[in-house]
Design a protein around this motif. Structure first.
Motif, PDB file in Angstrom:
ATOM      1  N   ARG A  52       0.808  -1.117   0.019  1.00  0.00           N
ATOM      2  CA  ARG A  52      -0.115   0.101  -0.060  1.00  0.00           C
ATOM      3  C   ARG A  52       0.961   1.215   0.046  1.00  0.00           C
ATOM      4  O   ARG A  52       2.017   1.309   0.533  1.00  0.00           O
ATOM      5  CB  ARG A  52      -0.938   0.113   1.174  1.00  0.00           C
ATOM      6  CG  ARG A  52      -2.106  -0.935   1.172  1.00  0.00           C
ATOM      7  CD  ARG A  52      -3.031  -1.030   2.315  1.00  0.00           C
ATOM      8  NE  ARG A  52      -4.111  -1.869   2.070  1.00  0.00           N
ATOM      9  CZ  ARG A  52      -5.340  -1.497   1.563  1.00  0.00           C
ATOM     10  NH1 ARG A  52      -5.664  -0.387   0.849  1.00  0.00           N
ATOM     11  NH2 ARG A  52      -6.236  -2.225   1.365  1.00  0.00           N
TER      12      ARG A  52
ATOM     13  N   SER B   3      -4.255  -0.147  -7.839  1.00  0.00           N
ATOM     14  CA  SER B   3      -5.699  -0.409  -8.167  1.00  0.00           C
ATOM     15  C   SER B   3      -6.470   0.879  -7.632  1.00  0.00           C
ATOM     16  O   SER B   3      -6.335   1.232  -6.267  1.00  0.00           O
ATOM     17  CB  SER B   3      -6.240  -1.770  -7.197  1.00  0.00           C
ATOM     18  OG  SER B   3      -7.653  -1.818  -7.422  1.00  0.00           O
TER      19      SER B   3
ATOM     20  N   GLY C  91      -9.341   2.994  -5.724  1.00  0.00           N
ATOM     21  CA  GLY C  91     -10.562   2.723  -4.675  1.00  0.00           C
ATOM     22  C   GLY C  91     -10.695   1.401  -4.424  1.00  0.00           C
ATOM     23  O   GLY C  91      -9.697   0.573  -4.097  1.00  0.00           O
ATOM     24  N   SER C  92     -12.036   0.781  -4.343  1.00  0.00           N
ATOM     25  CA  SER C  92     -12.255  -0.478  -3.873  1.00  0.00           C
ATOM     26  C   SER C  92     -12.201  -1.726  -5.087  1.00  0.00           C
ATOM     27  O   SER C  92     -12.553  -2.546  -4.807  1.00  0.00           O
ATOM     28  CB  SER C  92     -13.642  -0.619  -3.124  1.00  0.00           C
ATOM     29  OG  SER C  92     -14.633  -0.026  -3.975  1.00  0.00           O
ATOM     30  N   SER C  93     -11.859  -0.836  -6.283  1.00  0.00           N
ATOM     31  CA  SER C  93     -12.065  -1.866  -7.340  1.00  0.00           C
ATOM     32  C   SER C  93     -11.105  -2.758  -7.292  1.00  0.00           C
ATOM     33  O   SER C  93     -10.056  -2.932  -6.702  1.00  0.00           O
ATOM     34  CB  SER C  93     -11.770  -0.904  -8.717  1.00  0.00           C
ATOM     35  OG  SER C  93     -11.620  -1.833  -9.849  1.00  0.00           O
ATOM     36  N   GLY C  94     -11.459  -3.885  -7.850  1.00  0.00           N
ATOM     37  CA  GLY C  94     -10.321  -5.031  -8.017  1.00  0.00           C
ATOM     38  C   GLY C  94      -9.672  -5.077  -9.246  1.00  0.00           C
ATOM     39  O   GLY C  94      -8.783  -5.996  -9.742  1.00  0.00           O
TER      40      GLY C  94
ATOM     41  N   ASP D  61      -5.298   5.857   0.991  1.00  0.00           N
ATOM     42  CA  ASP D  61      -4.583   4.584   0.866  1.00  0.00           C
ATOM     43  C   ASP D  61      -4.680   4.038  -0.657  1.00  0.00           C
ATOM     44  O   ASP D  61      -5.898   3.926  -1.237  1.00  0.00           O
ATOM     45  CB  ASP D  61      -4.859   3.513   1.928  1.00  0.00           C
ATOM     46  CG  ASP D  61      -4.254   3.572   3.323  1.00  0.00           C
ATOM     47  OD1 ASP D  61      -3.294   4.584   3.343  1.00  0.00           O
ATOM     48  OD2 ASP D  61      -5.064   3.239   4.169  1.00  0.00           O
TER      49      ASP D  61
ATOM     50  N   LYS E 261      -3.989   0.824  -3.367  1.00  0.00           N
ATOM     51  CA  LYS E 261      -3.186  -0.609  -3.454  1.00  0.00           C
ATOM     52  C   LYS E 261      -2.330  -0.624  -4.624  1.00  0.00           C
ATOM     53  O   LYS E 261      -2.711  -0.048  -5.648  1.00  0.00           O
ATOM     54  CB  LYS E 261      -4.671  -1.729  -3.658  1.00  0.00           C
ATOM     55  CG  LYS E 261      -5.410  -1.627  -2.515  1.00  0.00           C
ATOM     56  CD  LYS E 261      -6.470  -2.554  -2.561  1.00  0.00           C
ATOM     57  CE  LYS E 261      -7.250  -2.331  -3.734  1.00  0.00           C
ATOM     58  NZ  LYS E 261      -8.492  -3.429  -3.975  1.00  0.00           N
TER      59      LYS E 261
ATOM     60  N   SER F  19     -10.971   8.247   1.318  1.00  0.00           N
ATOM     61  CA  SER F  19     -10.992   7.612  -0.115  1.00  0.00           C
ATOM     62  C   SER F  19     -10.350   8.524  -1.220  1.00  0.00           C
ATOM     63  O   SER F  19     -10.972   9.562  -0.931  1.00  0.00           O
ATOM     64  CB  SER F  19     -12.426   6.785  -0.418  1.00  0.00           C
ATOM     65  OG  SER F  19     -12.739   5.858   0.646  1.00  0.00           O
TER      66      SER F  19
END
Length: 422
Positions: free
Chosen positions: A231, A271, A273-276, A300, A302, A372
């Protein structure tokens, strides 16, 4: 403060010789990155760096020309070593002629002794025997002289051949030095030209030490053929909102020699946001903007580092930083590149434990609220500065990184962003 000038000066210093690092400007004399000194790097300092690189190149060209002239001289009939070989050969021919004559005299003396009649007197026999003995001595002396003359020919020829081989090797080394010096000169010239072109654009941009970038979870050793997730935390430690923050990340790696660049075998992704899904970090090493990043907040991101299976064992460093741009036109960024060094282990190696550690600042985020990061179209930018503390290995990697990024490529995006906010 001209932020781009700081980066340009650091790049110009990184791609010139270690001697130039100490001679171009006092800002580099204490071994600290330019951004960590109190002096503001200037166009004049870049001009000194370019002039120093040109001097190195000119000297390399001179040395190459001298090496070529030396080899050409060894091919001349008047070259001392060539003259020495010819003289030794002539002496060997003369010694051969004298040996042939001595050998023939011995044959004749022996024939004369054998031809004495049975009634030859004792005096005649003694004289013929003495003549044979004298001829044998002369023949032996002539044979030794011929051997010595032949040995001197071989010695003179070996000396000439060794000198020619050394001269040819010197040409190869001089040509390599010239190529390297030309690359350094070109990089320094480009850094100067770009700094002159863009020099006045970032007067309003300032270094902001409280815009922190910290990496967590990056292993201290990454095995070839694997992917590792970590991260990047970007923290706004100031008391004001930053309208757009552009996270920066760049990975540079070499083999154990530090010479072979492994850039094609090392890949960095992020990556949103919360996207995979995973995106490649753009060609200017930036990710989508965090819009906005409030005072005291952090975001943060990824990250994923992939090392190709065919990568050899070596060393790597992941640099991170951040730039910001506000709607009112103010801008700035991290004053340093945070460098996290890691080892590259050959495929099949056992992963080591422990995380890579930063070289310039310690992670500090107590009391910071998570936020975020919003996403917009990828926008490139330029760093506020570059450099690490004093780690020798990272300085070598940073030099390669400076060459890989390019002295001018990192400057253009802020101008584009300035136009977008006009």
């Amino acid at each position: 403060m001209k932020i781009r000038r700081i980066l340009a000066t650091a790049v110009a210093a990184a791609v010139t010789t270690p001697v130039l690092l100490l001679s171009v400007t006092p800002a580099f004399a204490d071994g600290k990155p330019a951004a960590q000194t109190q002096e503001k790097p200037s166009i004049a300092e870049l001009e000194k760096a370019a002039a120093a690189a040109k001097a190195v190149y000119d000297s390399a060209v001179e040395a190459e020309n001298a090496a070529e002239a030396a080899l050409e001289a060894l091919a001349s009939d008047t070259a001392p070593l060539v003259v020495a070989v010819k003289a030794a050969q002539a002496a060997a021919v003369a010694a051969g002629t004298e040996k042939d004559a001595a050998d023939q005299a011995l044959v004749d003396a022996r024939a004369a002794l054998a031809a004495l009649p049975d009634d030859a007197t004792e005096e005649q026999k003694a004289a013929a025997t003495a003549a044979v003995t004298e001829a044998e001595t002369a023949a032996g002396t002539a044979a030794t002289a011929k051997e010595d003359a032949d040995a001197k020919v071989l010695e003179a020829q070996d000396t000439l051949d060794d000198e020619r081989v050394a001269a040819a090797r010197a040409i190869g080394q001089a040509q390599k030095a010239t190529e390297e010096a030309l690359a350094q000169k070109t990089a320094a010239d480009e850094a100067l030209a770009k700094a002159i072109e863009e020099g006045e654009d970032d007067e309003e941009c300032v270094p902001e030490a409280k815009l922190k970038t910290v990496v967590t979870g990056l292993p201290s050793t990454v095995v070839a053929g694997t992917k590792v997730n970590f991260r990047l935390r970007v923290t706004n430690g100031t008391g004001r909102t930053m309208d757009e923050v552009y996270p920066f990340a760049y990975v540079h790696a070499t083999d154990k020699s530090g010479i072979k660049d492994l850039g094609d075998l090392v890949h960095l992704q992020w990556s949103p946001g919360s996207s995979g899904t995973w995106k490649n970090v753009d060609n200017e090493h930036y990710m989508d903007a965090i819009s906005p990043l409030k005072a005291g907040a952090h975001a943060d991101i990824k990250m994923r580092l992939t090392i190709d299976a065919k990568a050899p064992a070596g060393n790597g460093v992941t640099f991170v930083a951040g730039d910001y741009w506000n709607d009112n036109g103010t801008c700035g960024g991290s004053p340093d590149l945070e460098g996290y060094e890691f080892l590259i282990a050959a495929k099949g190696s056992k992963p080591a434990t422990g995380d890579a550690k930063p070289s310039t600042t310690e992670p500090a985020d107590s009391g910071i609220k998570p936020q975020s990061g919003g996403s917009s179209a990828p926008v490139g930018g330029s760093l506020a500065a570059t450099g690490s503390s004093s780690a020798t290995s990272q300085l070598a990697l940073a030099s390669g990184a400076a060459l890989a990024i390019g002295a001018g490529a990192v400057f253009a995006a802020r101008r584009r962003k300035a136009g977008a906010h006009a």
